[in-house]
Design a protein around this motif. Sequence first.
Motif, PDB file in Angstrom:
ATOM      1  N   ARG B  30       0.832  -1.213   0.000  1.00  0.00           N
ATOM      2  CA  ARG B  30       0.000   0.000   0.000  1.00  0.00           C
ATOM      3  C   ARG B  30       0.858   1.250   0.000  1.00  0.00           C
ATOM      4  N   ARG B  31       0.321   2.315  -0.559  1.00  0.00           N
ATOM      5  CA  ARG B  31       1.085   3.562  -0.593  1.00  0.00           C
ATOM      6  C   ARG B  31       1.343   4.074   0.825  1.00  0.00           C
ATOM      7  N   GLY B  32       2.569   4.506   1.065  1.00  0.00           N
ATOM      8  CA  GLY B  32       2.895   5.132   2.338  1.00  0.00           C
ATOM      9  C   GLY B  32       3.129   4.163   3.480  1.00  0.00           C
ATOM     10  N   GLU B  33       3.303   2.889   3.190  1.00  0.00           N
ATOM     11  CA  GLU B  33       3.570   1.954   4.285  1.00  0.00           C
ATOM     12  C   GLU B  33       5.019   1.451   4.224  1.00  0.00           C
ATOM     13  N   ILE B  34       5.465   0.921   5.365  1.00  0.00           N
ATOM     14  CA  ILE B  34       6.716   0.180   5.371  1.00  0.00           C
ATOM     15  C   ILE B  34       6.321  -1.283   5.414  1.00  0.00           C
ATOM     16  N   HIS B  35       6.623  -1.961   4.321  1.00  0.00           N
ATOM     17  CA  HIS B  35       6.176  -3.338   4.183  1.00  0.00           C
ATOM     18  C   HIS B  35       7.380  -4.257   4.356  1.00  0.00           C
ATOM     19  N   ALA B  36       7.347  -5.105   5.376  1.00  0.00           N
ATOM     20  CA  ALA B  36       8.475  -6.011   5.601  1.00  0.00           C
ATOM     21  C   ALA B  36       8.268  -7.295   4.818  1.00  0.00           C
ATOM     22  N   LEU B  37       9.303  -7.679   4.073  1.00  0.00           N
ATOM     23  CA  LEU B  37       9.273  -8.948   3.354  1.00  0.00           C
ATOM     24  C   LEU B  37      10.276  -9.854   4.060  1.00  0.00           C
ATOM     25  N   VAL B  38       9.757 -10.849   4.780  1.00  0.00           N
ATOM     26  CA  VAL B  38      10.662 -11.676   5.580  1.00  0.00           C
ATOM     27  C   VAL B  38      10.666 -13.125   5.110  1.00  0.00           C
ATOM     28  N   GLY B  39      11.713 -13.820   5.484  1.00  0.00           N
ATOM     29  CA  GLY B  39      11.857 -15.215   5.098  1.00  0.00           C
ATOM     30  C   GLY B  39      13.309 -15.595   5.271  1.00  0.00           C
TER      31      GLY B  39
END
Lengths: 300, 511
Positions: B30-39
Amino acid sequence: MSSEGFSIPIIHNSISIMTPFLLAAIGGLMTELSGMLNIALEGLILIGAFFSVIFAAATGSLLLGILLGILMTILVSWVFGAITIYLKANVFITGLATNLLASGLTAVLSFHIFGTKGVLMFEELPPLPSLNVPPLHKIPVLGDIFFGHNVFVYMSWIIVVIAWFAIYRTPFGFRLRGTGSNPKAMIAIGLNPQNYQMLGILISGFTCGLAGAVLTLNLGAYVPHISSGRGWIALVVIYLGGKTPFGILGAAFVFGLAESFSNYAQGFIDIPADFILAFPYIITAAAMVIMSIVQNRNED
Amino acid sequence: MESYLSMKNISKTFGVTGLKANDNVTLDVRRGEIHALVGENGAGKTTLMNILYGIMQPDSGTISLNGKELKILNPIAANKAGIGMVHQHSRLVNEFTVAQNVVLGAEPKKAAIFFDNRKAEAEVAAVIEKNRFHISPEMKISEISVGQMQQVEIIKMLYRKAELLILDEPTSILTEQEIQRLFDTLRELIKRGKTVILITHKLSEVKDISDRITVMRKGRIVSVKDTADVDEREISKMMVGKSVIFDFAKGEEGCRETVLSLEKVSIRKKRQGHPILDNISFNASSCEIVGITGVAGNGLTELEDVIAGLQKISSGSIYHNDEDITNISPKALRERGLAYVPTDRLKRGSSLDTSVKENLILTSHHDFMKRCGVFDDNKISEHSRRLISEYKIDGHSDVPIGTLSGGNIQKVILARELDNVKDFVLFSEPTWGLDVASSEFIYEKMLEMRARGVAVVLISSNIDEILTLADTIFVMYRGRLVAGRASGPDLTREVIGEYMLGLKDDFRGEE
């Protein structure tokens, strides 16, 4: 013989002699800065030397000879570059192959076209034009040293200046050095480092073509293996010159001086000629040793 | 909320191996978010982001940004679309200034052909000003810290007008303070309407900074959650498919006899105005793990080389069981029983083109000769079978070690070194770049060594690792030890961070 009468011709000659070193080294510098060691300089000079003189003789035009000779050298450097960079062959093998190809190709063509693998004389070739500016020529010492050379000499100096600007003052230079220093930096911003390495090699093809042309057109003849180690010395010159165009100019002059001195010394110094002829190479070895000592000092 | 970036049904299979790095992956940001991609390593995070940034092309699937479908053929196209990537390892040219690095590839020109350095510096200064970075555009990369290099990478993307920033494992090489500064920067960017995708496997950070989390495992999306709804344990469970124990019972403190001892060890050669190693003294005793930490470039690497016998020292002495071993050869050290797990496991720790079983006898091949001077293949194979099962190495004994995953390569090295251990072992960055499960295995082995009475020296820039394992903790700064303390509750990440940055120094003014 007065000391002035002795040293001025030596310096004057050294300026002519240094020209092929200088040209080959400037091109090699471009390859070096892109992160590759160009050990094909020797072969490329030979290609340039052979083709420029036979094209000049065939067309009767020095200019056409030079242009076609350079074109052939760039073509060979392109093959060398394409195999090394795009087909990912080992640069040492392809570089050595280029040198062997150059010496084989010139011998075969020479025999096929002229019926000899020996010296080819082209007596009808006009001499290379030289630059004489009468009022300047009269300046004592400097006039004698700096004027009266063939046009290649001055062209090589212009190339040094152009190279400096290209390396330090243009986007091309930044990208070339960026490629040599960290190819991943180039990939990360969407530039292909391979293209810059290829350009580095093609530029060395251009300058080695010129360097070869100087050798044969100055002589009006082709002598087998006329490059005789100049490409290797050019490599040393690149390092000795600290990988900068003006440093290379200075280093090339030292080698010019050494060779010029050994030419003169043969006449009147009573030591074996072989030893005197080896002088430039002794200088090479000594220079590399001294440079590495100095570098170690600086790091300490 | 409307999705800003949408990657739909992305699949990517790698050539010969047929490995499905991404298997029908769908990612919404989403716009304006900090999106964590973990693995974990190899879960497919980096592949997915390389596809988004145009470094790789997917076999199938679509990418759309702001509702518009995009074909991203290369990083330049990604930049044009407003996507910027900050790589795990710095992609900067050391000889250039900050400004020159930032504009490389998009250089301002004067007179049509010349690089305009002044304009570059002015433009970069404007970006720095606007986003409140602390760095000056005319500094050379070789003169700045790792944390600042990362800032330069971010500035580089902002200069290219990136709206969506991808950060690949940005914190793995930073100190605690630098991480906080990076997070402040990210929060600042979000305020300005940017969007951030953060690739990481450090769970505390995920909790700390992200708004939402996407978890990947073995090339697939396992879960998408709001960060507020999950805790670290749940995330880690989703990542590895099983629960990971984070608290190690270190066990009893045992015997304490000095095994290895360094006295005023120095390498006088200077770097950035200080000797590379400056009067380093410490003891490593049996049944003890000595942890040495610091920021890269402060002497950890050189200390590793000195202890492993690969670098001669200019003054000082080193003793092993009270015998002087200063500047003896690595071979002599090995004969005295040194076991060594090096930082560079690919170049120094193993011979990539040779088989697993050959790698397993690299330090003990004399024991595997027949009397006539050739190798006893049966004995070697048997040795290799035993270690492969003992160390749970996932790989066949006859394949080149280079075809194994990073974690398994490290296990082979561990098996070789620990099988012959006598009284002393040196680990340097043993879990660097490894996933949770492999790291856990290595920690267990380290504690097993300690329980057996071996003196363990652990050199690591990973503070968590040092805090978890070490009994005594030393911190290096500019070639000196600035702290040497027994581990305890008062020695927190923050305190160690202060030592690492030179803000605190217990030994200044001594001698």
